[in-house]
Every structure is written in structure tokens, then in C-alpha cells.
Design a protein around this motif. Structure first.
Motif: not given
Length: 117
Positions: A7, A71-72, A74-75, A77-79, A102, A104, A110
Motif C-alpha cells: 500500500t 478486494w480488501f 484494492r479497497e 484505504e477506504q476500509v 453488494h 464485492g 470479480e
């Protein structure tokens, strides 16, 4: 078991903080983001509705984590930000829920399961 990824904050890993729990409607996972240098650990809850993650098979933690990892990652910062905010303001862990609306990481795009509908 953990999934490691890079990250902007450095090397991180997604780990299971507790064994998966299943009931008739969903599988619940306690997950944590951990920085590889040990400076930060952020926990949150992940709920997966029945039918998305092969509900007819046992909730194997390694398989679930492998499905969720990209998935986590990629996401991240938001999570991470939502989890920190939830802990600070609501005094409870963030809940990330995957269901038919949803899906995901379990969506067809995906690489998830295709039920034919």
C-alpha cells in the motif's frame, strides 16, 4: 494465515483475527489489517451472505481469506479509514457486508460464483 500486499503506507497483511462463524444466513469473519512493521492494526467485521461463498461447503478460513484478499487490498484505504472512524465515533467495529446487492469479491466480474441468473 494472512494475505500480504503493498500500500502507500507500506507492506500490509490481511489476517483472520478469529475463526469464521456460520449461521443459516451468513458467514461472519473478524479480520484485521496489520502493517508489516507492526505500527498499526485495524480490526473490522466481514459478513458474507449465504449463497455467495459456496454456502454448501464448510467455511474454510484459508479459502475465504484468499477470496477476500485482493478486494480488501484494492479497497485498503477506504476500509481502513471507515474502520478507524467507526471505532473512534461509534465505539464498535466496522461491518463490511457482502450480499446479492453488494457482492464485492464474489461478483461475477470479480471471478465469483455464477448461479446462472
Amino acid at each position: 494465515m494472512s494475505i500480504e500486499f503493498n500500500t502507500a503506507r507500506g507492506r500490509c497483511r490481511l489476517t483472520l483475527a478469529a475463526a469464521p462463524k456460520r449461521d443459516g444466513e451468513q458467514t461472519t469473519l473478524m479480520l484485521a489489517y496489520e502493517r508489516a512493521d507492526g505500527l498499526e492494526r485495524v480490526g473490522f467485521v466481514c459478513e458474507i451472505a449465504e449463497g455467495l461463498a459456496r454456502a454448501d461447503e464448510p467455511a474454510d478460513s484459508e479459502t475465504l481469506l484468499r477470496s477476500l484478499g485482493p478486494w480488501f487490498a484494492r479497497e485498503f484505504e477506504q476500509v481502513r479509514e471507515a474502520a478507524l472512524k467507526s471505532i473512534r465515533t461509534e465505539r464498535r467495529p466496522l461491518v463490511v457486508r457482502f450480499d446479492r446487492e453488494h457482492p464485492g469479491p464474489f461478483s461475477r466480474s470479480e471471478g465469483g460464483r455464477d448461479d446462472g441468473d
